[in-house]
Each structure stands twice: as structure tokens, then as C-alpha cells.
Design an enzyme around this catalytic site. Sequence first.
Site, PDB file in Angstrom:
ATOM      1  N   VAL A 162       0.706  -1.171  -0.078  1.00  0.00           N
ATOM      2  CA  VAL A 162      -0.005  -0.096   0.145  1.00  0.00           C
ATOM      3  C   VAL A 162       0.894   1.196  -0.051  1.00  0.00           C
ATOM      4  O   VAL A 162       1.730   1.298   1.005  1.00  0.00           O
ATOM      5  CB  VAL A 162      -0.745  -0.003   1.172  1.00  0.00           C
ATOM      6  CG1 VAL A 162      -1.693   1.205   1.276  1.00  0.00           C
ATOM      7  CG2 VAL A 162      -1.772  -1.178   1.130  1.00  0.00           C
ATOM      8  N   SER A 163       0.833   2.244  -1.065  1.00  0.00           N
ATOM      9  CA  SER A 163       1.530   3.355  -1.126  1.00  0.00           C
ATOM     10  C   SER A 163       1.381   4.176   0.117  1.00  0.00           C
ATOM     11  O   SER A 163       0.308   4.277   0.488  1.00  0.00           O
ATOM     12  CB  SER A 163       1.283   3.858  -2.344  1.00  0.00           C
ATOM     13  OG  SER A 163       1.641   3.076  -3.468  1.00  0.00           O
ATOM     14  N   ALA A 164       2.499   4.801   0.305  1.00  0.00           N
ATOM     15  CA  ALA A 164       2.362   6.161   1.242  1.00  0.00           C
ATOM     16  C   ALA A 164       1.403   7.009   0.804  1.00  0.00           C
ATOM     17  O   ALA A 164       1.073   7.306  -0.427  1.00  0.00           O
ATOM     18  CB  ALA A 164       3.884   6.738   1.335  1.00  0.00           C
TER      19      ALA A 164
END
Length: 428
Positions: free
Chosen positions: A94-96
Amino acid sequence: MTDAAADARLRQPENGAPGPASGSQAERGAELRAALVDQLRTEGKITSALVKAAFLTVRREHFLPEETPLETAYGFDSSVVTKRDEGGGALSSVSAAYIQARMLEQAGLSPGMSVLEIGSGGLNAALIAEIVGEQGHVVTVDIDPEVTDRATKLLDEAGYGSRVRVVAADAENGVPGRAEFNAIIVTVGAWDIAPAWLRQLAQNGTLVLPLVMNGVTRTVGLRRDGEHLTSTSIEVAGFVPMQGIGRHDERLFVLAGPDGKKITLRFDDGAPVTPAELDDVLASGPVENWSGVVFPPATSWADLYLWLAWYLPGFCRLVAEDSSALEKHGTWFPFGVVSGAGFAFFVTRTAPNGKGVEFGATAYGRDGELAAATLVEQIRAWDRDGRPVAGPSIGYWPTGSDLSKIPSDAAVMEKTHGVVTISWPPKG
């Protein structure tokens, strides 16, 4: 999607549906969510009311592994790995928050749009669904059925099951069942642009993807400009690589020092033709070469890395098994160059006048001085020609385009399905 730490929180469905999260957890999550949105707006990552509303609505913790602290879930730059390979490398994450926000802003989404997401996780699809609303359409695709099964489950639990279509497929071939999309958002590192994506992108649509250029990634927003694409925005980010047909493997060379410690050189392109010249390269050196180029403190010089990736022959990235041997030469960064039997890497030190940092090179090997000089030459070239107030412009010319129309001042990088170009505005 970038690498990061581990996992997260009790689940509670969105949209008012009941769930097991306690009142105190929900209240703390709401506080952190609001604080994150304030930070994203202050830092200029959220600039529209639609993206702001989506980030205030979607509970990030619901889409993260169960032990993830709330503080990590709502960290400004905290990415969370959700699946690793046997060697520990990240396969899905899950991206920042900051890069998710920027990519959504880059895409220019609005209610009623049809959006394709390539690289599933659930969270970003939920954010997109909030922005495009009940009249919009969201399709998220991933090559890994384990990833899509997880995304389907989490989206269903959060109340988005009827608003997001999850597809297990290799997106390189396109997505069946819909002719075109107003926006395509790629959330895995893409070495090239698949022809199928361009076929399914609406004529006035926007493609946002983390484009890998000689090992350096930038998240680029692209729109059609005649028969090619032109960048509308460029952001710094790192993502896990594409899998499947669109995968591009790097070439790796391992250098062993006299102490047995190893440095791995990673080449996207331009790997040494005679790698045997690098045998025992770490046994000779080091030599230093300082450029005289000074940068103010607390300022990003990320464009320099992009410049080196495009213009430095023999450019590579490096990973040190033990960084202590590199640290004694100044603050080092994982970018370097191979020239003949020499290897050099990028270093900085406090500027002689004490104001800011000076860029330079530390080198090893019989041709170490040559390698250091080659790196320093490009640092000076960037300072002279590529350090304007505005950043570069990136273009993509699919196979079959009229390449004679590429501007004469643009550098060209060949890909499988076309060429990428970069040009820097002249210094005023």
C-alpha cells in the site's frame, strides 16, 4: 507501490456499516485521518476538494495488515508491504499517503469518470470510488489472484464491492469488458507503456504511472499531444516493479572488497560489456573528485538523479552489504557509474564555506579517476544546463509515431513499445 513496514488494525466496514473496531479506535483513527489530510494539504500533496473528501472518508487502516499501528496507517510517507516473495522482496504494498494523494491529483479525477487502476490493494480503489461517485466506474486489476482476492474481500467489507470491479489478469493485455477509460492509474513500476493502455485511454484521458527510466522512477502524468504523450506533472516516488509480460529485469554485478563485503551494482541499461574488468576493483582506491557544485541545505536535488540516469554513460544504482566502508568518504548515495575498470559513486560533503553541501565522487579501480571524472562532469553539466526553476518535460512516442517530430534538444531513451524523451527548459 513503495516498500515499508508491516501491518494493521481491526476492521470496520465503511459507509456506516457495523464493525468490530472500538469507539476509542474509531475516534483515534478519525483524529489521525484529519491530521494527515491537514499535513497533505499543507505540503501541497492534496490540492482539490474531491481528493480531500476522499481521504477524510476512507479508513486506511481497514486495508492494511492487522498489526499495523494506526500511526503507521496514517503516516505521511509510510508505505506498507502486504506481500513478499521468498527472498523477502516486496511484491505488493500500500503506497504512502502522500504519493497516493499526488497521483490522484495528477489524474484529475471528477465525478462520473471511468477509471482503471493497474496494481490492486483495495485502498486506492476505494479512494478513486469516492472521487468518481456512484455514477462513476472503477476497475482495479492485478496479475496476482492472491492480491485480487484480498482486495475483493476488503472492498466488500468496506462497502465498495458494488462500486469497484476487481479483475485478476495481466494488465499488459488490457482489460476486457470496457472500451475506454477517462483515466488510467498505474501503481506498480512500469518500464514501458503497454499499447493496450493507450488503446483503452480516452482521447482526452490522463495516464498516470511510475515510469522507470534507466533505473530511476518518476510518477508521470501524461496526456495525448497529437500522436504522442506529453507530461503534465512529474513526482518523485518509488514502487514495486511490474510483474508479468511487462516485467523488465535488471542486470546485477557483485563487487567484493578485500574485507569480503559486497557492493551490488544494478544496471537497467548500459551494463559493462566486459564485466571481468571489475574483478578486484575495490582493492584499488579510493580516489575523490569534488565538483565545486554546492546546493543549499534542506533542498531536494532529485532532478540530479534523473539527469544522471539519462546522461551518464555506465550509470547504475548500488546496494552495499555494509555501508561503513562507503560512509567514511562522506555522505554517499546509491547512484554510481562504471567506466572501464573503474567504479565511482555519488557523495556529498559540507561545502568549504560551511553553507550547504558540495557534490562529488569517490572511486575505486584502475580507472577510478576516469570514473570519478565522468560522474563529476555530469554533475557540473546538470548544474550548468539542467538546474532551472522548472523541472524537465517527459514525452512518450509509441511505435509508429513520426520520430522526426521529436524536439532537437530532447534526449531519447528506447523502450519496447516506443521511446521516452526528456528535455530541460533553458535557464533564464
